[in-house]
Design an enzyme around this catalytic site. Structure first.
Site, PDB file in Angstrom:
ATOM      1  N   GLU A  89      51.641  36.303  48.808  1.00 41.43           N
ATOM      2  CA  GLU A  89      51.276  35.476  48.669  1.00 41.43           C
ATOM      3  C   GLU A  89      52.942  34.767  47.234  1.00 41.43           C
ATOM      4  O   GLU A  89      53.103  34.977  46.505  1.00 41.43           O
ATOM      5  CB  GLU A  89      50.299  34.653  48.074  1.00 41.43           C
ATOM      6  N   CYS A 102      55.970  31.384  40.878  1.00 43.53           N
ATOM      7  CA  CYS A 102      55.645  33.076  41.200  1.00 43.53           C
ATOM      8  C   CYS A 102      56.216  33.814  42.294  1.00 43.53           C
ATOM      9  O   CYS A 102      55.010  33.551  43.104  1.00 43.53           O
ATOM     10  CB  CYS A 102      54.244  32.821  40.814  1.00 43.53           C
ATOM     11  N   CYS A 109      48.937  46.405  44.896  1.00 46.60           N
ATOM     12  CA  CYS A 109      49.290  46.266  44.082  1.00 46.60           C
ATOM     13  C   CYS A 109      48.567  48.150  43.469  1.00 46.60           C
ATOM     14  O   CYS A 109      47.552  47.747  43.515  1.00 46.60           O
ATOM     15  CB  CYS A 109      49.051  45.260  42.445  1.00 46.60           C
ATOM     16  N   CYS A 113      44.205  47.446  37.514  1.00 50.85           N
ATOM     17  CA  CYS A 113      43.369  46.557  35.757  1.00 50.85           C
ATOM     18  C   CYS A 113      42.032  45.721  36.625  1.00 50.85           C
ATOM     19  O   CYS A 113      41.985  45.332  37.468  1.00 50.85           O
ATOM     20  CB  CYS A 113      44.712  45.591  35.851  1.00 50.85           C
ATOM     21  N   CYS A 116      41.593  42.268  37.454  1.00 50.77           N
ATOM     22  CA  CYS A 116      42.524  41.550  38.134  1.00 50.77           C
ATOM     23  C   CYS A 116      41.929  41.396  40.115  1.00 50.77           C
ATOM     24  O   CYS A 116      41.941  42.740  40.419  1.00 50.77           O
ATOM     25  CB  CYS A 116      44.029  42.201  38.427  1.00 50.77           C
ATOM     26  N   CYS A 328      47.241  33.141  37.724  1.00 48.15           N
ATOM     27  CA  CYS A 328      47.354  33.979  38.160  1.00 48.15           C
ATOM     28  C   CYS A 328      45.942  35.238  37.873  1.00 48.15           C
ATOM     29  O   CYS A 328      44.555  34.922  37.390  1.00 48.15           O
ATOM     30  CB  CYS A 328      47.494  34.051  36.418  1.00 48.15           C
TER      31      CYS A 328
HETATM   32  N1  SAH Z   1      51.681  43.967  37.493  1.00 45.31           N
HETATM   33  C1  SAH Z   1      52.906  42.595  36.527  1.00 45.31           C
HETATM   34  C2  SAH Z   1      52.953  41.491  37.437  1.00 45.31           C
HETATM   35  C3  SAH Z   1      52.186  41.006  37.532  1.00 45.31           C
HETATM   36  S1  SAH Z   1      50.345  39.929  36.658  1.00 45.31           S
HETATM   37  C4  SAH Z   1      52.118  42.785  34.742  1.00 45.31           C
HETATM   38  O1  SAH Z   1      51.059  43.524  34.953  1.00 45.31           O
HETATM   39  O2  SAH Z   1      52.676  42.113  34.683  1.00 45.31           O
HETATM   40  C5  SAH Z   1      50.660  38.943  36.291  1.00 45.31           C
HETATM   41  C6  SAH Z   1      49.881  38.843  34.474  1.00 45.31           C
HETATM   42  O3  SAH Z   1      48.806  38.164  35.444  1.00 45.31           O
HETATM   43  C7  SAH Z   1      49.107  39.949  34.013  1.00 45.31           C
HETATM   44  O4  SAH Z   1      50.047  39.397  32.251  1.00 45.31           O
HETATM   45  C8  SAH Z   1      48.223  40.427  34.774  1.00 45.31           C
HETATM   46  O5  SAH Z   1      47.901  40.764  33.400  1.00 45.31           O
HETATM   47  C9  SAH Z   1      47.334  38.448  34.565  1.00 45.31           C
HETATM   48  N2  SAH Z   1      46.095  38.690  35.406  1.00 45.31           N
HETATM   49  C10 SAH Z   1      46.195  39.280  36.276  1.00 45.31           C
HETATM   50  N3  SAH Z   1      44.394  39.001  36.768  1.00 45.31           N
HETATM   51  C11 SAH Z   1      44.315  37.592  35.581  1.00 45.31           C
HETATM   52  C12 SAH Z   1      43.124  36.910  35.751  1.00 45.31           C
HETATM   53  N4  SAH Z   1      42.082  36.916  36.936  1.00 45.31           N
HETATM   54  N5  SAH Z   1      42.746  36.039  35.369  1.00 45.31           N
HETATM   55  C13 SAH Z   1      44.525  35.782  34.439  1.00 45.31           C
HETATM   56  N6  SAH Z   1      45.349  36.387  34.666  1.00 45.31           N
HETATM   57  C14 SAH Z   1      45.161  37.813  35.326  1.00 45.31           C
END
Ligand code: SAH
Length: 339
Positions: A89, A102, A109, A113, A116, A328
């Site tokens: 995506e 983006c 991934c 986390c 996420c 995000c």
């Molecule tokens: N792996 C990288 C880039 C992808 S995530 C990283 O961790 O930075 C891009 C951003 O979106 C990161 O800051 C991540 O923590 C955030 N993110 C992930 N899940 C989210 C959510 N449910 N709501 C808001 N931001 C989120």
């Protein structure tokens, strides 16, 4: 290796290895990225025999667009099928200053986390450089919009696909190509520390953003398993060194999760961690997903004020595409699961 994996100098070497003149590479590069030709046959400045040779030696790849959704706020989400049937995506976001894209850097991934959605389906593979370059080209083609900035914040951890991501950055940054200025490119990492030094040595003006999301190790261990390998104090040290050596300001991303990391004590801890560093904190309103129980914080303004009072530079991230799961952390290559 395909045509969109090569920056201009790589293409020059390749063309010379085929026994052709070097300047042909620039012609090809310009026709790809300025004229946006979609096949070798459209490169009419090249002799037919040379075009045929290129077809044989260097594939001209395509991505298949399988779905395109438009949000009420005009954010658009594109779902592409790769040649091995994996899906990725890409999100196009409108801003006052233009459009930003983006871009995803991996299929799935591996970071897992806990907040996420992207991590919940596991990791498949790294994206090739051309699969990132084509996200930019194809979104511009389908949307008929000019992308002025790129954030490498889609699915994936870019520092775990380092070489391909760096090549991608160099290609989209090239003046003879898409020419997106380095200052308009941001790479976001969860904090793969050994790559900070490498990134520093690239000596470009690309912005670095760090997903911090917690103010102490106990909390960060729960939210981001990567913290067990690279704990907070080491991460802060690495950020400090990076700033000292590059003179560049770093972005700290901090998602606000209700009752988890949005308390006054967290703001105080965070301020202490970051005091004196040339950073700005981007507070991210959490986008709830069906994979976990985290809730969006109701204390964004309070947290913002607390950090301000502590003397930090703070902003709150503007939201995009919530209604089409394009915000995000909501990306997950939905059709992978056949939903
Ligand atoms: N792996 C990288 C880039 C992808 S995530 C990283 O961790 O930075 C891009 C951003 O979106 C990161 O800051 C991540 O923590 C955030 N993110 C992930 N899940 C989210 C959510 N449910 N709501 C808001 N931001 C989120």
């Amino acid at each position: 290796m395909t045509l969109f994996d090569l920056n201009l100098d790589d293409l020059e070497n390749f063309i010379e290895s085929l026994g052709e003149k070097k300047y042909r590479a620039k012609q090809i590069f310009l026709s790809l990225y300025k004229d946006r030709v979609t096949s070798y046959d459209e490169m009419t400045t090249l002799k037919k025999e040379f075009r045929d040779l290129l077809k044989e030696k260097l594939p001209f790849p395509t991505l298949e667009l399988v779905n395109r959704q438009v949000s009420t706020d005009t954010t658009e989400k594109f779902l592409f099928r790769l040649s091995d049937n994996n899906l990725i995506e890409t999100v196009l976001m409108p801003h006052d200053y233009g459009y930003s894209l983006c871009v995803s850097s991996q299929v799935g991934c591996p970071m897992a986390c806990s907040f996420c959605a992207s991590g919940a389906f596991g990791f498949k593979r790294n994206l090739e450089t051309y699969e990132m370059v084509k996200q930019v080209l194809d979104v511009e083609k389908y949307s008929n919009k000019k992308i002025s900035s790129v954030v490498i914040m889609g699915i994936g951890e870019p520092f775990l696909n380092y070489d391909n991501v760096i090549k991608f950055i160099r290609i989209i940054n090239n003046d003879f190509g898409i020419a997106i200025g380095a200052r308009h490119i941001t790479l976001s990492t969860s904090g793969i520390l050994p790559k900070f030094k490498d990134f520093e040595k690239e000596k470009f003006q690309v912005n670095l953003a760090i997903s911090l999301h917690a103010s102490n190790n106990e909390l960060r261990n729960k939210l981001m398993p990567v913290n067990k390998k690279y704990p907070l104090e080491d991460l802060i040290d690495a950020i400090k060194t990076y700033i000292e050596n590059t003179n560049r300001r770093v972005t700290i991303e901090y998602i606000l999760l209700d009752g988890i990391n949005d308390l006054d004590t967290n703001a105080k801890e965070l301020a202490k961690l970051l005091r004196g560093l040339n950073v700005y904190v981007n507070l991210i309103p959490y986008n709830e997903t069906s994979n976990n129980d985290y809730k969006r914080s109701k204390r964004t303004n309070i947290f913002f004020d607390l950090l301000k009072k502590e003397g930090l530079n703070v902003t709150v991230r503007k939201e995009h595409g919530h209604d089409i799961d394009a915000a995000c952390g909501q990306l997950r290559g939905k059709m992978i699961k056949g939903e």
